[in-house]
Design a protein around this motif. Structure first.
Motif, PDB file in Angstrom:
ATOM      1  N   MET A   1       0.853  -1.170   0.000  1.00 44.05           N
ATOM      2  CA  MET A   1       0.000   0.000   0.000  1.00 44.05           C
ATOM      3  C   MET A   1       0.900   1.235   0.000  1.00 44.05           C
ATOM      4  O   MET A   1       1.849   1.314   0.770  1.00 44.05           O
ATOM      5  CB  MET A   1      -0.887  -0.055   1.239  1.00 44.05           C
ATOM      6  N   ASP A   2       0.588   2.180  -0.872  1.00 46.43           N
ATOM      7  CA  ASP A   2       1.410   3.378  -0.948  1.00 46.43           C
ATOM      8  C   ASP A   2       1.122   4.312   0.234  1.00 46.43           C
ATOM      9  O   ASP A   2       0.126   4.166   0.937  1.00 46.43           O
ATOM     10  CB  ASP A   2       1.232   4.091  -2.284  1.00 46.43           C
ATOM     11  N   ALA A   3       2.007   5.251   0.448  1.00 48.66           N
ATOM     12  CA  ALA A   3       1.920   6.148   1.607  1.00 48.66           C
ATOM     13  C   ALA A   3       0.649   6.995   1.598  1.00 48.66           C
ATOM     14  O   ALA A   3       0.040   7.217   2.654  1.00 48.66           O
ATOM     15  CB  ALA A   3       3.150   7.047   1.654  1.00 48.66           C
ATOM     16  N   ALA A   4       0.243   7.452   0.430  1.00 45.63           N
ATOM     17  CA  ALA A   4      -0.959   8.296   0.351  1.00 45.63           C
ATOM     18  C   ALA A   4      -2.208   7.511   0.753  1.00 45.63           C
ATOM     19  O   ALA A   4      -3.066   8.020   1.491  1.00 45.63           O
ATOM     20  CB  ALA A   4      -1.121   8.860  -1.057  1.00 45.63           C
ATOM     21  N   ARG A   5      -2.298   6.281   0.280  1.00 39.29           N
ATOM     22  CA  ARG A   5      -3.461   5.448   0.619  1.00 39.29           C
ATOM     23  C   ARG A   5      -3.455   5.109   2.098  1.00 39.29           C
ATOM     24  O   ARG A   5      -4.488   5.117   2.758  1.00 39.29           O
ATOM     25  CB  ARG A   5      -3.452   4.179  -0.218  1.00 39.29           C
ATOM     26  N   LYS A   6      -2.299   4.793   2.625  1.00 38.89           N
ATOM     27  CA  LYS A   6      -2.176   4.480   4.039  1.00 38.89           C
ATOM     28  C   LYS A   6      -2.602   5.670   4.892  1.00 38.89           C
ATOM     29  O   LYS A   6      -3.331   5.516   5.878  1.00 38.89           O
ATOM     30  CB  LYS A   6      -0.732   4.081   4.353  1.00 38.89           C
ATOM     31  N   ALA A   7      -2.180   6.863   4.520  1.00 39.16           N
ATOM     32  CA  ALA A   7      -2.562   8.073   5.256  1.00 39.16           C
ATOM     33  C   ALA A   7      -4.060   8.329   5.145  1.00 39.16           C
ATOM     34  O   ALA A   7      -4.710   8.709   6.132  1.00 39.16           O
ATOM     35  CB  ALA A   7      -1.776   9.270   4.724  1.00 39.16           C
ATOM     36  N   ARG A   8      -4.626   8.120   3.954  1.00 40.29           N
ATOM     37  CA  ARG A   8      -6.053   8.346   3.738  1.00 40.29           C
ATOM     38  C   ARG A   8      -6.898   7.395   4.590  1.00 40.29           C
ATOM     39  O   ARG A   8      -7.840   7.820   5.247  1.00 40.29           O
ATOM     40  CB  ARG A   8      -6.384   8.194   2.249  1.00 40.29           C
ATOM     41  N   THR A   9      -6.540   6.117   4.609  1.00 32.28           N
ATOM     42  CA  THR A   9      -7.317   5.168   5.398  1.00 32.28           C
ATOM     43  C   THR A   9      -7.145   5.429   6.892  1.00 32.28           C
ATOM     44  O   THR A   9      -8.103   5.294   7.653  1.00 32.28           O
ATOM     45  CB  THR A   9      -6.975   3.708   5.053  1.00 32.28           C
ATOM     46  N   ALA A  10      -5.955   5.836   7.317  1.00 34.60           N
ATOM     47  CA  ALA A  10      -5.732   6.161   8.735  1.00 34.60           C
ATOM     48  C   ALA A  10      -6.584   7.359   9.139  1.00 34.60           C
ATOM     49  O   ALA A  10      -7.160   7.379  10.241  1.00 34.60           O
ATOM     50  CB  ALA A  10      -4.257   6.434   8.987  1.00 34.60           C
ATOM     51  N   GLU A  11      -6.689   8.351   8.259  1.00 32.70           N
ATOM     52  CA  GLU A  11      -7.508   9.539   8.543  1.00 32.70           C
ATOM     53  C   GLU A  11      -8.982   9.163   8.647  1.00 32.70           C
ATOM     54  O   GLU A  11      -9.683   9.604   9.560  1.00 32.70           O
ATOM     55  CB  GLU A  11      -7.299  10.581   7.440  1.00 32.70           C
ATOM     56  N   PHE A  12      -9.465   8.322   7.727  1.00 32.18           N
ATOM     57  CA  PHE A  12     -10.845   7.863   7.809  1.00 32.18           C
ATOM     58  C   PHE A  12     -11.087   7.087   9.107  1.00 32.18           C
ATOM     59  O   PHE A  12     -12.128   7.232   9.741  1.00 32.18           O
ATOM     60  CB  PHE A  12     -11.213   6.971   6.613  1.00 32.18           C
ATOM     61  N   ALA A  13     -10.121   6.263   9.486  1.00 29.58           N
ATOM     62  CA  ALA A  13     -10.274   5.466  10.705  1.00 29.58           C
ATOM     63  C   ALA A  13     -10.425   6.357  11.933  1.00 29.58           C
ATOM     64  O   ALA A  13     -11.256   6.077  12.811  1.00 29.58           O
ATOM     65  CB  ALA A  13      -9.096   4.512  10.868  1.00 29.58           C
TER      66      ALA A  13
END
Length: 89
Positions: free
Chosen positions: A1-13
């Motif tokens: 998983m790329d960094a942008a996707r990881k950050a996006r899912t963490a923010e949603f969480a």
């Protein structure tokens, strides 16, 4: 998983934890995620983080939510196609 996707899912969480804490209802959680543009694999990953569950339970929560009926229908159609015997071309 790329960094942008990881950050996006963490923010949603982070934002979705309050929704889950308020009701512990998978439908409510999925409705929140859908309304905020979190769909597909990202929604399942966020569900895993928020609920603290494995992939199977997260997928179940995702596909059983009324707001995800279109995703469930697509998934079922793909699975039906994969299970159907294929002729030799």
């Amino acid at each position: 998983m790329d960094a942008a996707r990881k950050a996006r899912t963490a923010e949603f969480a982070v934002t979705a934890r309050a929704v889950w804490a308020a009701s512990h209802d998978g439908g409510d959680l999925q409705e929140f995620l859908k309304e905020n543009g979190c769909d597909g694999v990202d929604a399942v990953m966020v569900t895993m983080q928020v609920v603290g569950c494995g992939l199977g339970e997260a997928q179940s929560l995702f596909f059983s939510a009324p707001c995800r009926s279109a995703e469930l229908a697509f998934h079922n159609a793909v699975m039906d196609g994969l299970e159907r015997p294929q002729g030799n071309a």
